[in-house]
Design a protein around this motif. Structure first.
Motif, short mmCIF file in Angstrom:
data_model
loop_
_atom_site.label_atom_id
_atom_site.label_comp_id
_atom_site.label_asym_id
_atom_site.label_seq_id
_atom_site.Cartn_x
_atom_site.Cartn_y
_atom_site.Cartn_z
N PRO A 111 68.71 45.94 -17.22
CA PRO A 111 69.42 45.38 -16.06
C PRO A 111 68.65 45.64 -14.77
O PRO A 111 67.86 46.60 -14.68
CB PRO A 111 70.75 46.15 -16.08
CG PRO A 111 70.39 47.48 -16.67
CD PRO A 111 69.29 47.22 -17.66
N TRP A 112 68.89 44.81 -13.76
CA TRP A 112 68.29 45.00 -12.43
C TRP A 112 69.35 45.56 -11.48
O TRP A 112 70.50 45.10 -11.49
CB TRP A 112 67.76 43.67 -11.89
CG TRP A 112 66.48 43.25 -12.55
CD1 TRP A 112 66.35 42.59 -13.73
CD2 TRP A 112 65.15 43.46 -12.07
NE1 TRP A 112 65.04 42.38 -14.03
CE2 TRP A 112 64.27 42.90 -13.02
CE3 TRP A 112 64.63 44.06 -10.93
CZ2 TRP A 112 62.89 42.93 -12.87
CZ3 TRP A 112 63.26 44.09 -10.76
CH2 TRP A 112 62.40 43.53 -11.72
N VAL A 113 68.94 46.53 -10.67
CA VAL A 113 69.88 47.18 -9.73
C VAL A 113 69.17 47.38 -8.39
O VAL A 113 67.95 47.25 -8.28
CB VAL A 113 70.35 48.55 -10.28
CG1 VAL A 113 71.09 48.38 -11.59
CG2 VAL A 113 69.18 49.50 -10.44
N ASN A 114 69.96 47.70 -7.37
CA ASN A 114 69.36 48.13 -6.11
C ASN A 114 68.66 49.47 -6.32
O ASN A 114 69.11 50.30 -7.12
CB ASN A 114 70.42 48.27 -5.02
CG ASN A 114 71.00 46.93 -4.62
OD1 ASN A 114 70.29 45.93 -4.52
ND2 ASN A 114 72.31 46.89 -4.38
N ALA A 115 67.55 49.67 -5.63
CA ALA A 115 66.73 50.86 -5.85
C ALA A 115 67.54 52.15 -5.70
O ALA A 115 67.33 53.12 -6.43
CB ALA A 115 65.54 50.86 -4.90
N ALA A 116 68.49 52.16 -4.76
CA ALA A 116 69.28 53.37 -4.52
C ALA A 116 70.21 53.68 -5.69
O ALA A 116 70.65 54.83 -5.85
CB ALA A 116 70.09 53.22 -3.23
N ASP A 117 70.54 52.66 -6.53
CA ASP A 117 71.48 52.87 -7.64
C ASP A 117 70.77 53.13 -8.96
O ASP A 117 71.45 53.24 -10.01
CB ASP A 117 72.38 51.63 -7.80
CG ASP A 117 73.26 51.41 -6.58
OD1 ASP A 117 73.63 52.41 -5.94
OD2 ASP A 117 73.57 50.24 -6.28
N PHE A 118 69.47 53.25 -8.97
CA PHE A 118 68.70 53.30 -10.22
C PHE A 118 69.18 54.41 -11.15
O PHE A 118 69.60 54.17 -12.28
CB PHE A 118 67.21 53.46 -9.91
CG PHE A 118 66.35 53.57 -11.13
CD1 PHE A 118 65.89 52.44 -11.77
CD2 PHE A 118 66.00 54.81 -11.65
CE1 PHE A 118 65.09 52.52 -12.91
CE2 PHE A 118 65.20 54.91 -12.78
CZ PHE A 118 64.75 53.76 -13.41
#
Length: 284
Positions: A236-243
């Motif tokens: 999945p792709w996420v915002n960098a802060a949520d990795f």
């Protein structure tokens, strides 16, 4: 006193004034003028430099350092010009300064290497303060980029000071450079579990997590028929802060959900077989 004054005639005094006092006075005055005018010109040039650099995006530390270097170099030229006006042999002085600079440069090779690397880091900005990077074998958040060293804080809150030369001469991985990141996970199920059901569950979990982005769409695919498991690649792709939060939460939820759906997650096992030696048993 009168006898000592009588030793110098009016002609002698006039000659000394014409030959020494006036020329030296003119030279000193010219040297002072060169020095004062040079200081004024340097100030104007530095003012122009500051205005030009203010429009750029360069780090303030680099701007201040370059300003001090330019000021020192220009001031050196002004001093040499003033001394030359006084009749001082500036050729020898320049040669001495050059030799001293060479000696200092040779003795400070590592420091100069770190300085050059620091300038390159501040100019090209492969990372900024606050970015999470991996460089020189260390991963952490960048706290400060200096002229000679970079200060980083590791995830367990240790402060590490790294020479810039080591950072710039090696690969730099900036995990904060992009707004989004892809989370790569591998989930294995047993060969006797329902493959299509497990895949559907993983897709549903991706859709249910609001932190997972719709675009690019998450990928769930069978990537390997391993020795004891069928492995899914979940990306999945996420915002960098949520990795990290997504990666840890998703891993936990997969275990809980698979337990509810009776989908097995294999783990390493070892079967040990004991063989009795018949000949030894008969002899006994």
């Amino acid at each position: 006193m009168e006898e000592s004054l009588s030793l110098f005639s009016a002609e002698d005094i006039e000659r000394y004034v014409n030959e020494y006092a006036i020329p030296w006075g003119i030279n000193i005055a010219m040297a002072l003028i060169i020095f004062i005018v040079g200081r004024i010109v340097i100030g104007l040039l530095l003012s122009v430099f500051r205005r030009l650099m203010a429009k750029s995006k360069y780090d303030q530390m680099l701007i201040d350092f370059l300003e001090s270097i330019i000021s020192a170099v220009l001031m050196l030229f002004v001093i040499v010009a003033s001394l030359d006006e006084l009749g001082v042999d500036t050729t020898s002085l320049v040669a001495i300064l050059g030799a001293a600079g060479l000696a200092i440069g040779l003795s400070l090779q590592d420091s100069l290497k770190n300085f050059a690397a620091g300038v390159m880091l501040l100019v090209f900005k492969p990372f900024r303060a606050g970015n999470f990077v991996e460089a020189a074998g260390t991963a952490g958040s960048v706290q400060k980029i200096g002229i000679f060293t970079t200060t980083m804080t590791t995830p367990d809150n240790k402060e590490i000071i790294i020479p810039n030369g080591k950072i710039y001469s090696d690969n730099i991985t900036n995990y904060s450079a992009k707004e989004t990141r892809r989370v790569d996970m591998v989930v294995g199920i047993g060969y006797d579990s329902d493959l299509l059901k497990a895949k559907q569950i993983l897709l549903e979990m991706c859709e249910a997590d609001e932190r997972i982005l719709d675009e690019p769409a998450p990928v769930v695919a069978v990537s390997e028929l391993a020795d004891s498991s069928v492995n899914f690649t979940v990306r999945p792709w996420v915002n960098a802060a949520d990795f990290f939060a997504v990666k840890w939460d998703f891993t936990e939820k997969v275990k809980l959900r698979f337990d509810e759906e009776d989908i097995t997650i294999p783990f390493p096992q070892m079967d040990v077989h004991f063989h009795k030696d018949e000949e030894q048993s008969e002899s006994k």
